[in-house]
Design a protein around this motif. Sequence first.
Motif, PDB file in Angstrom:
ATOM      1  N   ILE A 162       0.848  -1.330  -0.137  1.00  0.00           N
ATOM      2  CA  ILE A 162       0.133  -0.128   0.113  1.00  0.00           C
ATOM      3  C   ILE A 162       0.767   1.382  -0.033  1.00  0.00           C
ATOM      4  O   ILE A 162       0.607   2.262  -0.715  1.00  0.00           O
ATOM      5  CB  ILE A 162      -0.944  -0.187   1.322  1.00  0.00           C
ATOM      6  CG1 ILE A 162      -1.765  -1.160   1.151  1.00  0.00           C
ATOM      7  CG2 ILE A 162      -1.729   1.219   1.468  1.00  0.00           C
ATOM      8  CD1 ILE A 162      -2.903  -1.420   2.418  1.00  0.00           C
ATOM      9  N   THR A 163       1.664   1.310   0.755  1.00  0.00           N
ATOM     10  CA  THR A 163       2.762   2.200   0.780  1.00  0.00           C
ATOM     11  C   THR A 163       3.548   2.579  -0.671  1.00  0.00           C
ATOM     12  O   THR A 163       3.718   3.630  -1.028  1.00  0.00           O
ATOM     13  CB  THR A 163       4.026   2.018   1.662  1.00  0.00           C
ATOM     14  OG1 THR A 163       3.519   1.869   3.080  1.00  0.00           O
ATOM     15  CG2 THR A 163       5.092   3.296   1.792  1.00  0.00           C
ATOM     16  N   ALA A 164       3.755   1.643  -1.280  1.00  0.00           N
ATOM     17  CA  ALA A 164       4.314   1.884  -2.779  1.00  0.00           C
ATOM     18  C   ALA A 164       3.437   2.399  -3.558  1.00  0.00           C
ATOM     19  O   ALA A 164       3.890   3.299  -4.401  1.00  0.00           O
ATOM     20  CB  ALA A 164       5.013   0.316  -3.175  1.00  0.00           C
ATOM     21  N   ALA A 165       2.092   1.853  -3.493  1.00  0.00           N
ATOM     22  CA  ALA A 165       1.118   2.824  -4.298  1.00  0.00           C
ATOM     23  C   ALA A 165       0.939   4.252  -3.792  1.00  0.00           C
ATOM     24  O   ALA A 165       0.721   4.982  -4.771  1.00  0.00           O
ATOM     25  CB  ALA A 165      -0.235   2.103  -4.091  1.00  0.00           C
ATOM     26  N   LEU A 166       0.758   4.316  -2.685  1.00  0.00           N
ATOM     27  CA  LEU A 166       0.746   5.922  -2.257  1.00  0.00           C
ATOM     28  C   LEU A 166       1.754   6.750  -2.455  1.00  0.00           C
ATOM     29  O   LEU A 166       1.747   7.763  -2.894  1.00  0.00           O
ATOM     30  CB  LEU A 166       0.463   5.715  -0.579  1.00  0.00           C
ATOM     31  CG  LEU A 166      -0.882   5.279  -0.015  1.00  0.00           C
ATOM     32  CD1 LEU A 166      -0.942   5.234   1.420  1.00  0.00           C
ATOM     33  CD2 LEU A 166      -2.114   5.997  -0.836  1.00  0.00           C
ATOM     34  N   LEU A 167       3.096   5.996  -2.329  1.00  0.00           N
ATOM     35  CA  LEU A 167       4.274   6.800  -2.548  1.00  0.00           C
ATOM     36  C   LEU A 167       4.352   7.104  -4.166  1.00  0.00           C
ATOM     37  O   LEU A 167       4.667   8.227  -4.591  1.00  0.00           O
ATOM     38  CB  LEU A 167       5.529   6.036  -2.561  1.00  0.00           C
ATOM     39  CG  LEU A 167       6.747   6.801  -2.455  1.00  0.00           C
ATOM     40  CD1 LEU A 167       7.013   8.002  -1.729  1.00  0.00           C
ATOM     41  CD2 LEU A 167       7.920   5.749  -2.212  1.00  0.00           C
ATOM     42  N   ALA A 168       3.983   6.144  -5.062  1.00  0.00           N
ATOM     43  CA  ALA A 168       3.826   6.569  -6.506  1.00  0.00           C
ATOM     44  C   ALA A 168       3.057   7.697  -6.798  1.00  0.00           C
ATOM     45  O   ALA A 168       3.456   8.587  -7.451  1.00  0.00           O
ATOM     46  CB  ALA A 168       3.335   5.334  -7.250  1.00  0.00           C
ATOM     47  N   GLY A 169       1.780   7.731  -6.138  1.00  0.00           N
ATOM     48  CA  GLY A 169       0.900   8.754  -6.542  1.00  0.00           C
ATOM     49  C   GLY A 169       1.468  10.068  -5.709  1.00  0.00           C
ATOM     50  O   GLY A 169       1.393  11.242  -6.747  1.00  0.00           O
TER      51      GLY A 169
END
Length: 465
Positions: free
Chosen positions: A436-443
């Motif tokens: 989830i952190t990876a997805a939020l970080l990408a955004g």
Amino acid sequence: MSTLDHLREHRPSIVVSALATTFGVGLLTVTHVFAQLVARDGAVSSSPTVANLLSLVASVFVGLALYVGAVVTANTFATVVAGRAPTIALLRLLGSSARAQRRAVAREGLVVGITGALLGTLLGTGLVIGAVRVLVGQSRLPDADYSFVSPTTVLPAVAVVLTTVAAAWVGSRKVLQVTPLQATAAAQDEPVGSRPRRVGRAVVAGLLIAGGGVLVAAGVVLGFADASGVLVAFVGGVVSFTGVVVGAHVIMPAVLHAVGRSFGTGQVARLAAENAVRQPERSTRATIGIVIGVTLVTTLAVALETLRTFIDTIVDDPSYAAELDTMFTTTLAVMMALVGFSAVIAAVGMVNDMSLSVLQRRRELGLLRAVGATAAQVRRMILLEAAQMSVTAVAVGVVLGIGYGWAGAQALLGSAGQGALLPPSLPVGVLVGLAITAALLAGAAALVPARRATATTPVEALAAR
């Protein structure tokens, strides 16, 4: 460019310095308050020992935050210097020396470090004072005249200033590579084909990885006879991971390329994949901090989860097993919070590097718009670039963390397990959280750059230097 404009470029570096100082000052101030509580309870004889132990543990985590902060700051300064190449080259053309320009960048590092340290000291101390007042008001802490200042609490601020200046000096080494002839060219990192191969650096990285790997394996083997094998494995882990960091300019582009291919074969996806590996140093700068943070988090999580699983298999008393489970859960949560702070610092660095990268590629993005790419396609390309880098960083960190965490647990428990190899226990909650952190970080890394890239008209972007 004025000093104020230079500071605007370094706002994320100031944030990183302030975060590292806040973490260090807050942690050591909490330790100081806790030592006062121990002494107040009458354990005067043991309070120095407790205080020293707490200070030692706090110093380890502060050191991790400073290390990650230094890596992020050095990468930020390297990116900023790359963006200033035409200006630096013009000053060189007018008679300024490369060393004078580098000293100017290093002075900016001193200003950034002092600014961040002052802000972080005030914020860290204020947060602890506020927390103690709240806990006293809730009767969770005894009402006493607590001292919030000790000689140790100023150390993080001093350390942040020193590491920021050192990181700025390391990051500014690109100034020495700027020639007066570059005053007529746009500022960009050197492409892959024109960059000389850093054979020496790659060889050192390979030796460190191989030597550290041997030590990790030796620690696991020694662990079958004695739990002290974990010390050998720990040294091996530090050595091999240092090799990964040193050789990141070779490792990360290769993984980025593999991840990029999984994003599809469409035009936008292919452009994003190529952009992420076209400038390997730039991509490495953006991702290596996240790799460090995720590796630390995963290593601790896997080691503690494997230890908990092993203890659960040898404890017959259900109530005792429940107590141990609660203890491990609490320990894991505290450790994740402490180590995770370094990942937050690295995340700020990735967002900053992505923003600076887009700013330096205004002409390239303007050309894409001029030949027919829509604003939506440009935004999607930047989002895919950010997603590719965040997924790669998290994936590499998780793989390394699982390996290190299992090796540490195996070396520690091998003798108690009667020579059996223990399977690594994966903390599902932590791994899901990292995804989830990876997805939020990408955004987060793509949001501001994408808006900036499409806010400028193609004509304005093509005119940019």
